[in-house]
Design a protein around this motif. Structure first.
Motif, PDB file in Angstrom:
ATOM      1  N   ASN A 358       0.819  -1.225   0.000  1.00 39.21           N
ATOM      2  CA  ASN A 358       0.000   0.000   0.000  1.00 39.21           C
ATOM      3  C   ASN A 358       0.854   1.278   0.000  1.00 39.21           C
ATOM      4  OD1 ASN A 358       0.925  -0.411   2.595  1.00 39.21           O
ATOM      5  ND2 ASN A 358      -0.917   0.434   3.585  1.00 39.21           N
ATOM      6  N   TYR A 359       2.152   1.153  -0.211  1.00 40.00           N
ATOM      7  CA  TYR A 359       3.000   2.353  -0.254  1.00 40.00           C
ATOM      8  C   TYR A 359       2.910   2.946  -1.660  1.00 40.00           C
ATOM      9  CZ  TYR A 359       7.001   5.344   0.896  1.00 40.00           C
ATOM     10  OH  TYR A 359       7.801   6.418   1.154  1.00 40.00           O
ATOM     11  N   PRO A 360       2.722   4.272  -1.784  1.00 37.57           N
ATOM     12  CA  PRO A 360       2.531   4.869  -3.115  1.00 37.57           C
ATOM     13  C   PRO A 360       3.658   4.496  -4.080  1.00 37.57           C
ATOM     14  CG  PRO A 360       2.139   6.481  -1.389  1.00 37.57           C
ATOM     15  CD  PRO A 360       2.676   5.267  -0.712  1.00 37.57           C
ATOM     16  N   ALA A 361       3.271   3.989  -5.239  1.00 33.45           N
ATOM     17  CA  ALA A 361       4.277   3.537  -6.212  1.00 33.45           C
ATOM     18  C   ALA A 361       5.208   4.679  -6.576  1.00 33.45           C
ATOM     19  CB  ALA A 361       3.577   3.006  -7.462  1.00 33.45           C
ATOM     20  N   GLY A 362       6.503   4.390  -6.593  1.00 30.03           N
ATOM     21  CA  GLY A 362       7.492   5.379  -7.019  1.00 30.03           C
ATOM     22  C   GLY A 362       7.853   6.397  -5.963  1.00 30.03           C
ATOM     23  N   THR A 440       1.824  -4.415   4.570  1.00 31.80           N
ATOM     24  CA  THR A 440       1.184  -3.109   4.444  1.00 31.80           C
ATOM     25  C   THR A 440       1.792  -2.229   5.515  1.00 31.80           C
ATOM     26  OG1 THR A 440      -0.561  -3.805   5.940  1.00 31.80           O
ATOM     27  CG2 THR A 440      -1.014  -4.004   3.571  1.00 31.80           C
ATOM     28  N   TYR A 441       1.756  -0.922   5.295  1.00 37.08           N
ATOM     29  CA  TYR A 441       2.320  -0.027   6.305  1.00 37.08           C
ATOM     30  C   TYR A 441       1.240   0.894   6.825  1.00 37.08           C
ATOM     31  CZ  TYR A 441       2.577   4.359   3.575  1.00 37.08           C
ATOM     32  OH  TYR A 441       2.278   5.507   2.886  1.00 37.08           O
ATOM     33  N   ASP A 442       1.478   1.437   7.995  1.00 40.55           N
ATOM     34  CA  ASP A 442       0.540   2.388   8.592  1.00 40.55           C
ATOM     35  C   ASP A 442       1.141   3.779   8.452  1.00 40.55           C
ATOM     36  OD1 ASP A 442      -0.965   4.050  10.127  1.00 40.55           O
ATOM     37  OD2 ASP A 442      -0.888   2.802  11.946  1.00 40.55           O
ATOM     38  N   PRO A 443       0.587   4.621   7.529  1.00 38.51           N
ATOM     39  CA  PRO A 443       1.186   5.942   7.261  1.00 38.51           C
ATOM     40  C   PRO A 443       1.209   6.839   8.499  1.00 38.51           C
ATOM     41  CG  PRO A 443      -0.537   5.416   5.657  1.00 38.51           C
ATOM     42  CD  PRO A 443      -0.595   4.357   6.710  1.00 38.51           C
ATOM     43  N   GLU A 444       0.384   6.509   9.494  1.00 41.40           N
ATOM     44  CA  GLU A 444       0.334   7.319  10.725  1.00 41.40           C
ATOM     45  C   GLU A 444       1.568   7.121  11.599  1.00 41.40           C
ATOM     46  OE1 GLU A 444      -2.203   9.493  11.511  1.00 41.40           O
ATOM     47  OE2 GLU A 444      -2.685   9.023   9.404  1.00 41.40           O
ATOM     48  N   THR A 445       2.388   6.110  11.319  1.00 44.02           N
ATOM     49  CA  THR A 445       3.482   5.743  12.236  1.00 44.02           C
ATOM     50  C   THR A 445       4.834   6.260  11.764  1.00 44.02           C
ATOM     51  OG1 THR A 445       3.717   3.635  11.072  1.00 44.02           O
ATOM     52  CG2 THR A 445       2.323   3.638  13.051  1.00 44.02           C
ATOM     53  N   LYS A 446       4.833   7.280  10.938  1.00 41.57           N
ATOM     54  CA  LYS A 446       6.100   7.769  10.387  1.00 41.57           C
ATOM     55  C   LYS A 446       7.081   8.131  11.503  1.00 41.57           C
ATOM     56  CE  LYS A 446       8.323  10.724   7.093  1.00 41.57           C
ATOM     57  NZ  LYS A 446       8.262  11.603   5.960  1.00 41.57           N
ATOM     58  N   GLY A 447       8.326   7.745  11.338  1.00 42.95           N
ATOM     59  CA  GLY A 447       9.343   7.973  12.375  1.00 42.95           C
ATOM     60  C   GLY A 447       9.467   6.785  13.305  1.00 42.95           C
ATOM     61  N   GLY A 448       8.435   5.901  13.276  1.00 43.06           N
ATOM     62  CA  GLY A 448       8.540   4.687  14.082  1.00 43.06           C
ATOM     63  C   GLY A 448       7.726   4.694  15.352  1.00 43.06           C
ATOM     64  N   ASN A 449       6.742   5.624  15.472  1.00 46.42           N
ATOM     65  CA  ASN A 449       5.859   5.625  16.652  1.00 46.42           C
ATOM     66  C   ASN A 449       4.413   5.762  16.215  1.00 46.42           C
ATOM     67  OD1 ASN A 449       7.740   5.549  18.916  1.00 46.42           O
ATOM     68  ND2 ASN A 449       8.462   7.477  18.013  1.00 46.42           N
ATOM     69  N   ALA A 450       3.519   5.046  16.926  1.00 43.40           N
ATOM     70  CA  ALA A 450       2.101   5.097  16.588  1.00 43.40           C
ATOM     71  C   ALA A 450       1.422   6.163  17.434  1.00 43.40           C
ATOM     72  CB  ALA A 450       1.462   3.738  16.849  1.00 43.40           C
ATOM     73  N   PRO A 451       0.655   7.085  16.788  1.00 39.83           N
ATOM     74  CA  PRO A 451      -0.027   8.132  17.565  1.00 39.83           C
ATOM     75  C   PRO A 451      -1.048   7.548  18.549  1.00 39.83           C
ATOM     76  CG  PRO A 451      -0.476   8.363  15.190  1.00 39.83           C
ATOM     77  CD  PRO A 451       0.446   7.207  15.343  1.00 39.83           C
ATOM     78  N   ASP A 452      -1.597   6.375  18.244  1.00 38.54           N
ATOM     79  CA  ASP A 452      -2.565   5.780  19.180  1.00 38.54           C
ATOM     80  C   ASP A 452      -1.878   5.046  20.334  1.00 38.54           C
ATOM     81  OD1 ASP A 452      -1.553   3.512  18.027  1.00 38.54           O
ATOM     82  OD2 ASP A 452      -3.422   2.849  17.093  1.00 38.54           O
TER      83      ASP A 452
END
Ligand code: ATP
Ligand code: MG
Length: 562
Positions: A358-362, A440-452
């Motif tokens: 699910n990561y945007p192609a390219g 699949t990746y969770d775009p909310e976890t950028k940097g390696g931490n989940a906001p929830d």
């Protein structure tokens, strides 16, 4: 009431020196020396001696001399002299302007020998080698006097002069000290002190054809330089009465004192010069600086900092009995040092592809990755991230065992400083081996931490496939499979115990910043080990070559515990 002191206990050599200082000996001076024979490369045992000599001089505000003990014309070589200078300098022992050569004292030593003759304490002997041995007796039988023992001073002077002038062939005569043929210490039974060798010397050329023997030369070299404490290894203890005899019987400018300590023996290592040379000459290793060797140049090439060797030598301390030091302690000192000083980089040793569906192609993102958690000043760097990565094959299990917290079908992990990913399935090749891991990746976890606030148990490293740099990684391990190489029986070849797995070469995938580093560059490959770009074979602009300095953990401890 007695006072307690908070100072660290002094080792026994320093205790002796402090006694001498308290007694006002040597005018309060401390002068030590390291006297290598330039007939091989220095190894870590020599490093122990070097630090002992150098740090002792530093501790007492004294001086440390470097002296090439080059009294043997046939075995020595300028290649070795140069390597010794490099190595001692690299170890950080500073001899300032006091680099000496025993061969510079040949003239003085010759005069001391003449002095002994004049005192009636040396004579020219013509026994053959076999007779010499026979006359010497053994531990239970006293020796008997050589028929040449009572030659007159004049005759001895004449013969010794003619020996020096080249009138006699090699081996036909020796000059011997006249001490005691019945002495319980065999070394005191009229030892040879000068022999004839018509050989060219690398420093003095053809000036001399008589050369002093070690037991005579060494105390004189020390005395000429004003050495106060001549620190050496235990095998010289039995030579000490002879050392003292020369110092007492000759009018030397100073009266050095010999003190012995136990030599370093390391597990899984051979330290004998003869064996090290054989390993080089028979190509079991690729030269004296092959990173598996215990030589100083090999440690340097492997990426070991001199401070780690010094720390190790200080930790093992000084004793009077021979023992085997665990190489794991050395590795521990190396890790401790590198942990503090090394920047982290990402590299995958045994890669498998990971595709984030699910990561945007390219798309490519620059992830901010910290350089060293142990050192906030080391900052961070940008590492490109994309939808196709390499991760370690070991970080995935299709059917995870208990306690496996890394990637498995349905499991979520953190990609270091990037995103949380969850495994959705795998592709396999014709051999049934996993060839692609889908996530699949969770775009909310950028940097390696989940906001929830949700947690994952595993964090794994990665390299973007399109940006990865292929490199040769040389995975070095212990050279021998047997801990105590000295225990190998005489009738067995020590080479049978060479570790066939001491070098494995793999093609690793590196983060792109590692593609442009200079030879000698050191870093930690995260979760893998400490590596350095090889000082010889790594050429910037070509495929990088990295040596593994040491793993992150002692894998042998695990093997032993199994
Ligand atoms: P050789 O058998 O050729 O004499 P060596 O290792 O003793 O070999 P040298 O060049 O004479 O070589 O050594 C220089 C100094 O290093 C000596 O004073 C010696 O005592 C010390 N040394 C050598 N090996 C060790 C060791 N394993 N541990 C500590 N000191 C050592
Ligand atoms: Mg020696």
């Amino acid at each position: 009431m007695s006072e307690t002191t908070t100072e660290a206990p002094v080792n026994f050599i320093h205790a002796i020196i402090e006694e001498d200082l308290a007694a006002g000996k040597n005018g309060g001076k401390v002068i030590t020396r390291f006297p290598p024979e330039p007939n091989g490369y220095l190894h870590i045992g020599h490093a122990k001696a070097i630090y002992m000599d150098y740090l002792t001089a530093v501790k007492y505000g004294g001086k440390f001399n470097l002296r090439m003990d080059d009294t043997n014309p046939t075995k020595e070589d300028t290649e070795f002299v140069q390597s010794i200078l490099n190595d001692v300098k690299w170890l950080g022992a500073d001899w300032e302007d006091r680099l000496y050569h025993a061969s510079d004292y040949f003239g003085q030593m010759y005069n001391y020998a003449v002095d002994l003759i004049k005192q009636g304490k040396a004579y020219v002997c013509e026994l053959t080698d076999d007779e010499f041995k026979e006359y010497k007796g053994n531990l239970t039988t006293p020796g008997k006097p050589s028929p040449y023992r009572d030659r007159s001073v004049e005759e001895n002077l004449d013969l010794f002069t003619r020996m020096k002038n080249g009138e006699f062939p090699d081996g036909s005569k020796v000059l011997r000290a006249k001490i005691d043929m019945a002495h319980p210490n065999m070394h005191m039974r009229d030892p040879a002190i000068y022999r004839i060798r018509h050989a060219e010397h690398h420093n003095t050329g053809n000036t001399w054809c008589v050369y002093p023997l070690y037991d005579f030369a060494h105390p004189l070299e020390d005395a000429i330089e004003g050495i106060t404490h001549s620190i050496c290894t235990l095998e010289f203890e039995i030579h000490r009465p002879l050392y003292d005899w020369f110092i007492e019987n000759l009018d030397t400018p100073s009266k050095p004192r010999q003190i012995e300590f136990a030599r370093l023996a390391l597990s899984y290592t051979v330290m004998s010069k003869r064996k090290l040379r054989e390993l080089v000459e028979t190509h079991y290793v690729n030269g004296w600086d092959d990173p598996r060797m215990p030589t100083v140049c090999a440690f340097r090439r492997r990426g070991v900092p001199p401070e780690a060797l010094r720390d190790f030598c200080e930790k093992i301390g000084i004793t009077k009995f021979n023992s085997l030091t665990d190489v794991a302690l050395l590795e521990h000192c190396i890790r401790e040092n590198l942990n503090k000083t090394s920047q982290r980089r990402m590299a995958v040793m045994n890669p498998v592809r990971l595709v984030i569906d699910n990561y945007p192609a390219g798309q490519v993102e620059e992830m901010e990755v910290i350089n060293n958690p142990e050192d906030p000043e080391a900052g961070s760097r940008k590492v490109p991230f994309s939808g196709e990565l390499y991760i370690e094959r070991d970080d995935f299990m299709e059917e995870p065992i208990k306690q496996f917290h890394r990637l498995a079908p349905g499991k979520e992990v953190r990609l270091r400083c990037a995103y949380f990913v969850t495994c959705t399935g795998v592709e396999k090749d014709e051999n049934g081996e996993v060839s692609v891991i889908h996530c699949t990746y969770d775009p909310e976890t950028k940097g390696g931490n989940a906001p929830d606030g949700r947690k994952v148990k595993g964090t794994i490293h990665w390299v973007s496939a399109a940006h990865a740099v292929d490199a040769e990684a040389r995975l070095y391990d212990r050279l021998f499979t047997i801990a105590d190489t000295n225990a190998i029986p005489e009738d067995k070849d020590y080479k049978e115990f060479l570790n066939p797995e001491s070098l494995k070469i793999v093609t690793a995938k590196l983060e792109p910043s590692l593609g442009t580093v200079e030879p000698g560059f050191k870093c930690q490959f995260e979760r893998i080990g400490y590596f350095c770009a090889d000082e010889k074979d790594h050429v910037p602009g070509s495929k990088p070559v990295f040596n593994r300095t040491v793993t992150l953990k002692d894998s042998w401890a695990k093997i032993a515990a199994k």
